[in-house]
Structure formats: structure tokens, C-alpha cells
Design an enzyme around this catalytic site. Sequence first.
Site, short mmCIF file in Angstrom:
data_model
loop_
_atom_site.label_atom_id
_atom_site.label_comp_id
_atom_site.label_asym_id
_atom_site.label_seq_id
_atom_site.Cartn_x
_atom_site.Cartn_y
_atom_site.Cartn_z
CG ASP A 1 -1.79 1.15 1.40
OD1 ASP A 1 -1.74 2.05 0.55
OD2 ASP A 1 -2.54 1.20 2.39
CG ASP B 1 -3.16 3.71 -2.46
OD1 ASP B 1 -4.19 3.03 -2.56
OD2 ASP B 1 -2.88 4.36 -1.45
CD GLU B 2 -5.13 -0.51 -0.41
OE1 GLU B 2 -5.65 -1.65 -0.32
OE2 GLU B 2 -5.55 0.48 0.20
MG LIG Z 1 -2.47 4.10 0.58
#
Ligand SMILES: [Mg+2]
Length: 416
Positions: free
Chosen positions: A13, A109-110
Site C-alpha cells: 500500500d 495505490d494497493e
Molecule cells: Mg495508501
Amino acid sequence: MRKPQNPEVMYLDFNGFFASTSQLQHPHLRGKPVGIIPHEGNGNTCIIACSKEAKAFGVQNVMPLPIVRRLCPDIILWPQEVDLYRRAHNYLMAEVETVVPIDAVKSIDELCSVISDTDRANPAALGREIKRRLLKEVGPWITCSIGFAPNRLLAKIACKDGGRDGNNVWHPDHVPEFLNHILLKDIPGIGPGTLQRLYKAKIGTVECLRTAAPKHLRQIWGNVAGERMWYAINGYDIKAQPTSRSRYGHSRVLPPVFRSLEACRHITRILATKAARRMRRDKWSSSKLYLGLAGYFGGYWVRAHHMPAICDDMGVLDTLERLWARAMRELPPGIVLLRADVVLDELTLTAQRQLDFLADDELTRQRQEAITAALDALNKRYGSTVVTVGPWSNPAADRLGAKISFTRIPRREDAW
Ligand SMILES: [Mg+2]
């Protein structure tokens, strides 16, 4: 079910992705408390993301502006940069992929990966390698947290938990101890409703959840997801359920000049067209359209309209106009709107839908879909809004549909 003897899944993340990407792009923002707002100028009601420097003041993602300003008077408000985030996403994923193959991109974002046998013996080294690579190729402004565990759920919890240097390895033998300080509410898949039911059943800690009977959890959840949770939390190799698409929607916080009923109507035409375009690209059709309007009239006005399962712009926009006719009847003229939502719901795969013979619209539908396909082809070739159905007023320098999203990665075609 198999119980892995080593950490097998990695979850990664990026930290404060939106704010740190803007900091990377604009050096004067680096090291400063930054709050990302929906659009430039006045009329913003909340920040949608913030930098770690802002978090140090207690500022959180999605916080009303008055509270943000009270906590951190020096905060720099910066408008979202959707196209930048999309490019950063692609770039970062490519960098990670030079070190480890990505199995699933979970959000902008993961990501997660099933790691190789060699890496299972020493996951921490893999984590360090990824971080080294990012530092060398991207620089110190974008950092990430990584978690390794026997399955995806635990890897995600380990990732969010941080651990040493954001490189957290949960070996199966020690999972129960690691889980000790995790709160039930911080477990992905346990929402407020489930939490209430767990408390009612006297399950108030992760330890209670882990040692409960799987059947009991099934009862509390009301379906098999409860049992799956038990296996996941106990470190079994349980695969994520395939998620099926349930709806396509776009929301928009309205800039001040678009807050009248009439101006907002134009905005929603764009939102509906964008949602329909995304839906078509994924080969779905919808049979229910929602229009939601929030404003200073003390509430949220939302109405739905049924349609035969359709995916063409004309059909969707026709239905939207019907909903607007109701809005104009039901809402007082002159009210100030703050947000508009358009959602295409009740989806069926276009290839599998049954045309609504009662509506006797099959020919019309086919014709409209042919026109829509031609529009899509033209727009794809010559730019996204070369041809549209009906009037089109797009506020300059403001990208309507491509708002930032924590769960959906905007595609290039969406940035218009
Ligand atoms: Mg994040």
C-alpha cells in the site's frame, strides 16, 4: 483446506498516495502539510486526502475544511490531479513489477502478490528490495507499507499495521500474537453493521473472533462470508471471492457556478455519459438509473427510474431527463445544490440480457446502440468529447468524471 507453513502473500500500500504524488510533482509542496481538495477555488467543503505532514497535526482523509483549518492553520490546499495520479499509478506498478509479479491491483495505490518459494523463506528481504528499487527510481517522496502473511486478508492487516519500517512479516506460527492488538473494526470485511452483530453475540475482540465456531460466524454474517472470515483469520489459504460488478456511478461535488438546478442538470448529463461509457466498455447493461442531489435544502433528494436493460447514451440520457423532470417538479426552484450523483444499477451482461419485448423497443434500441458504438469509435479516435449526445458544457480546467477514487483506477479514457 490448506494451512500454509510460511507467509505466501504480499500486500503493498503506497502511503498517502494522492498527496505524496502531488508533492513529488511539485517540489514546493514537499515536507509541508498538504490537503487535497476536489477543485480549485472556493466552494470546497472537505479535503479528500492529506499528506503525512498534515496527518501529524491530526488531519485525516475526508475531513471537513473547518476542522482541517482548526487542526492545521498552515495547511496548503491543493486541487486533485487525476491525470497525474493515473500516470503515477502506472509507473509505480511497473516499478514494483520489476521486482515481483503483481497478482491483483486492488486499488489505485494497493496491490497484492503471491510470492515465490524462494521469497517465502525470507519475505523481509523481498520487501527491502522493493523499497530499495522505489527509492532509487522514484525517490524518497513516495513510500509504501508492505505486509507478508499466509493469506491475503492477513497480509492486508499486516500491511496496514505497519510494523518495523513498514515491512511487516507475519509468520503463520505467530499470527495470533500479531492479531492481539488489532481491533475488530480494523479488519477488512467487518463494517459497522457486522460489528454491531458481533458485539451482540459477545464477540468483542479479534481473539474471540478467531476462537469462535465457524458456524457461529456464518450465523452472525448471515451467509458463508462469516465462515470464510474464520478461515482467513486463522491463517488458512482462502482465496478472495470473485467480486461481481454491481453498479457504475459518478459523483461530483459541484463548483459554485454549477450549483443551480439547470447548471447541475448539464453536469449530470456528463456524469451519466461517462458512467455509461465505462459500463459499455466492460460489456454491461443497466436497467435502473438513480439521480441523487444533495444541497442546502436540508437533505438528499434521490429518485430512480427503471429502463429496459440498456447501455446506449441516448437511452440513459432519456431516462436521466425523466428524473430531472421529477426533480424540477419536486424541488423548489432557486435552491443551491452541492453534489450530484448518477448511478447505473441492476446490471446484466449485455450479451446475456433479455430484450424487453413488452416495451417493443428492440429496433429503436438496436439503432441507438449502433449510433452509440459509432460515437464511441469517433471519440476514441479523435478525442473524448468530439461527439456527444445533446448539449455539453464542460467547465474548463475541471475534469468532471475523473474524480479520484480509492478503489477504481481511472483509465486514460476517463480523464476528460
Ligand atoms: Mg495508501
